[in-house]
Scaffold this motif. Structure first.
Motif, PDB file in Angstrom:
ATOM      1  N   ARG A 181     -10.837  -5.667  -3.785  1.00 25.35           N
ATOM      2  CA  ARG A 181     -11.535  -4.602  -3.041  1.00 25.35           C
ATOM      3  C   ARG A 181     -12.089  -3.535  -3.987  1.00 25.35           C
ATOM      4  O   ARG A 181     -11.457  -3.219  -4.995  1.00 25.35           O
ATOM      5  CB  ARG A 181     -10.582  -3.941  -2.037  1.00 25.35           C
ATOM      6  N   PHE A 194     -11.594   1.712  -0.570  1.00 25.15           N
ATOM      7  CA  PHE A 194     -10.326   1.726   0.151  1.00 25.15           C
ATOM      8  C   PHE A 194     -10.348   2.772   1.253  1.00 25.15           C
ATOM      9  O   PHE A 194     -11.194   3.649   1.284  1.00 25.15           O
ATOM     10  CB  PHE A 194      -9.179   2.036  -0.828  1.00 25.15           C
ATOM     11  N   TRP A 195      -9.379   2.669   2.124  1.00 26.34           N
ATOM     12  CA  TRP A 195      -9.146   3.606   3.223  1.00 26.34           C
ATOM     13  C   TRP A 195     -10.083   3.284   4.378  1.00 26.34           C
ATOM     14  O   TRP A 195     -11.102   2.599   4.191  1.00 26.34           O
ATOM     15  CB  TRP A 195      -9.304   5.066   2.759  1.00 26.34           C
ATOM     16  N   HIS A 196      -9.737   3.775   5.595  1.00 20.00           N
ATOM     17  CA  HIS A 196     -10.503   3.354   6.784  1.00 20.00           C
ATOM     18  C   HIS A 196     -11.980   3.690   6.676  1.00 20.00           C
ATOM     19  O   HIS A 196     -12.822   3.009   7.234  1.00 20.00           O
ATOM     20  CB  HIS A 196      -9.900   3.973   8.053  1.00 20.00           C
ATOM     21  N   ILE A 207      -6.579   2.473  -6.286  1.00 13.42           N
ATOM     22  CA  ILE A 207      -5.270   2.362  -5.618  1.00 13.42           C
ATOM     23  C   ILE A 207      -4.405   3.619  -5.812  1.00 13.42           C
ATOM     24  O   ILE A 207      -3.822   4.101  -4.829  1.00 13.42           O
ATOM     25  CB  ILE A 207      -4.556   1.060  -6.054  1.00 13.42           C
ATOM     26  N   ALA A 251      -5.473   6.063  -3.354  1.00 17.04           N
ATOM     27  CA  ALA A 251      -5.116   5.650  -1.988  1.00 17.04           C
ATOM     28  C   ALA A 251      -3.662   6.021  -1.691  1.00 17.04           C
ATOM     29  O   ALA A 251      -3.339   6.504  -0.605  1.00 17.04           O
ATOM     30  CB  ALA A 251      -5.343   4.149  -1.803  1.00 17.04           C
ATOM     31  N   HIS A 288      -1.699   9.223   1.366  1.00 13.44           N
ATOM     32  CA  HIS A 288      -0.725   9.008   2.442  1.00 13.44           C
ATOM     33  C   HIS A 288      -0.080  10.336   2.837  1.00 13.44           C
ATOM     34  O   HIS A 288       0.740  10.864   2.099  1.00 13.44           O
ATOM     35  CB  HIS A 288       0.375   8.039   1.998  1.00 13.44           C
ATOM     36  N   ALA A 311       4.073   9.248   6.472  1.00 19.99           N
ATOM     37  CA  ALA A 311       4.215   8.737   5.099  1.00 19.99           C
ATOM     38  C   ALA A 311       4.672   9.822   4.122  1.00 19.99           C
ATOM     39  O   ALA A 311       4.847   9.551   2.931  1.00 19.99           O
ATOM     40  CB  ALA A 311       2.909   8.109   4.624  1.00 19.99           C
ATOM     41  N   VAL A 351       7.908   9.125   1.943  1.00 17.21           N
ATOM     42  CA  VAL A 351       7.710   8.059   0.946  1.00 17.21           C
ATOM     43  C   VAL A 351       6.764   8.536  -0.158  1.00 17.21           C
ATOM     44  O   VAL A 351       6.991   8.257  -1.347  1.00 17.21           O
ATOM     45  CB  VAL A 351       7.196   6.761   1.627  1.00 17.21           C
TER      46      VAL A 351
END
Ligand code: HEC
Ligand code: HEC
Length: 425
Positions: A373, A376-378, A385, A388, A392, A400, A403
């Protein structure tokens, strides 16, 4: 009707294959590279894959029902990276109107789907003057990134009960991290309420419905599940000069039984998922220990005997040798999670593009195939990455946040190892 009670008219006669399937589950993944079909297809499945592939690859004509408005002429115009069936950095635009009292009109001036192209240039008579749609001034806009469809027959085959059990499991076990995914419950085309799993809001419960929606709204080809044309910029009196009603022999898209949508769905159904680029990387342990796996569930397993519809009346094929008893290593629980205020979309719940999902809820993105890819993301707003991960619940609101805190507390080398693991999937 529950799945198990539907009429099974076609049974697989190859007992030896069922036997093999029954004794051990296998990891279904592309063996001949991305874009290749699942291993172990039944002969009828191999035929359906090839037939569906040509439908997914091709561009449709006005005579076949394309338009009067469209986003593009074929599935492969968007689902094409790194090979057809993948995603793209391309966004779809949705719009509606937020009224002063806070209510939301998703059909405002032709919403929720922006179809920027008209078929006027392709109408032979030259009498059609329809313009493509534009986003109206003052509209509320939401953009979504094209998502890949590799391995989506396996996703379709996961049992509803397993997704619902996962939601209950999260509620009981991940309280400390504040994680409790919920299913987006949606009616399927048999009018059964089921957990949604397709689309970035998990707004579609079956592969067939997602494909029919794309056919109907992205391409503008009506079909048995999307029976009426979207109204160009809200005007439902469509100029008859803008549709070509020349009868085409064997045009199965608009006809009864929905053969056209089944054909295309079978391409996605038998398309194998990407295989991880590397295995046993040290970052895998970190992924599990800090709780990425609490939403990005490494795998579901498909039932021992998977049947799927081959027409809208519920005729089924099965047990499918390619889809039964497979480990689906998708790295997603397929549930909705509140990702915090900073990630709020603009569409509220109860629209065609959200179903029950609220603005802050998004489906856990499957991480399989992430290595190819480029966005990223909607909404495609994130370029790598590590960024991304930092997106969160970045403002401390949403599920999120805990985490993310654990990720930020890792040493730089552990963070790098985690990213290398995710990058390999
Ligand atoms: C103009 C670009 C475009 C075209 C054309 C298009 N798609 Fe898509 N597709 C998207 C976008 C954007 C999404 C994500 C939509 C969402 O989440 O609401 C998507 C999502 C999907 C998904 C679900 C992916 C997931 O992660 O759950 C499937 C399946 C799919 N498309 C199939 C098709 C098929 C079949 C066709 C042709 C009939 C098609 N698409 C045509 C842009 C496109
Ligand atoms: C509370 C559930 C949850 C947790 C915990 C979680 N994720 Fe996610 N993840 C999501 C959701 C939901 C999305 C989709 C967000 C969006 O597009 O708006 C996502 C998206 C992603 C993406 C972007 C994928 C793409 O193709 O756009 C990556 C990468 C990712 N997560 C990795 C991780 C890693 C690594 C961890 C652990 C540090 C993690 N996630 C923890 C729910 C979670």
């Amino acid at each position: 009707m529950p799945l198990t009670q539907r009429r099974f008219t076609v049974f697989l006669a190859l007992a030896s294959i069922s036997f093999l399937v029954a004794i051990s589950s296998t990891n279904a993944q592309a063996q001949g590279g991305l874009g290749s079909p699942l291993p172990n297809l039944a002969p009828s499945e191999a035929k359906a894959f090839t037939a569906g592939q040509s439908q997914f690859f091709r561009l449709w004509g006005v005579q076949e029902g394309l338009g009067p408005l469209t986003s593009d002429g074929g599935c492969s115009r968007c689902h094409k990276q790194p090979v057809i069936g993948g995603g793209a950095a391309r966004l779809l635009t949705f719009y509606g109107l937020t009224n002063p009292d806070g209510s939301f009109d998703q059909f405002y001036l032709g919403g929720p789907f922006l179809q920027p192209l008209s078929n006027a240039p392709f109408i032979k008579s030259g009498l059609c003057t329809l313009q493509g749609e534009q986003v109206p001034v003052g509209a509320t806009v939401e953009k979504r990134l094209t998502a890949p469809v590799f391995g989506f027959g396996l996703v379709d085959a996961i049992a509803d009960a397993d997704i619902l059990n996962q939601a209950a499991f999260e509620l009981n076990n991940y309280q400390a991290d504040g994680i409790h995914g919920v299913a987006n419950m949606v009616l399927d085309y048999h009018q059964v309420l089921r957990p949604g799993r397709f689309g970035r809001k998990a707004q579609q419960p079956t592969l067939l419905q997602q494909v029919a929606a794309a056919f109907g709204h992205d391409l503008g080809i009506t079909n048995p599940l999307v029976k009426t044309e979207d109204c160009p910029q809200g005007d439902c009196n469509i100029d008859p000069n803008c549709t070509d009603n020349t009868p085409v022999p064997n045009n199965t898209n608009t006809g009864s039984g929905g053969k056209g949508i089944f054909n295309i769905s079978h391409f996605a159904r038998f398309l194998a998922p990407a295989a991880p680029q590397q295995t046993n990387l040290p970052g895998q342990t970190i992924f599990m220990s800090i709780g990425c796996n609490e939403c990005h569930l490494p795998s579901y397993q498909t039932p021992a005997q998977v049947f799927y519809d081959t027409d809208l009346s519920g005729t089924q094929f099965g047990p499918s040798p390619s889809l039964s008893n497979q480990l689906v290593n998708l790295y997603s629980d397929l549930l909705l999670h509140d990702m915090g205020k900073k990630n709020a979309g603009t569409f509220p719940a109860n629209t065609l593009i959200t179903n029950q999902a609220t603005q802050q809820q998004w489906r856990t993105t499957p991480l399989w195939g992430i290595f190819y890819r480029t966005a990223f993301w909607h909404n495609g707003s994130i370029k790598d990455i590590p960024s991304a991960i930092l997106q969160h619940s970045p403002d401390g609101t949403g599920e999120a946040a805990a985490v993310l805190g654990k990720y930020q507390a890792l040493s730089p080398s552990d963070q790098a190892a985690l990213v290398a693991f995710v990058q390999s999937l």
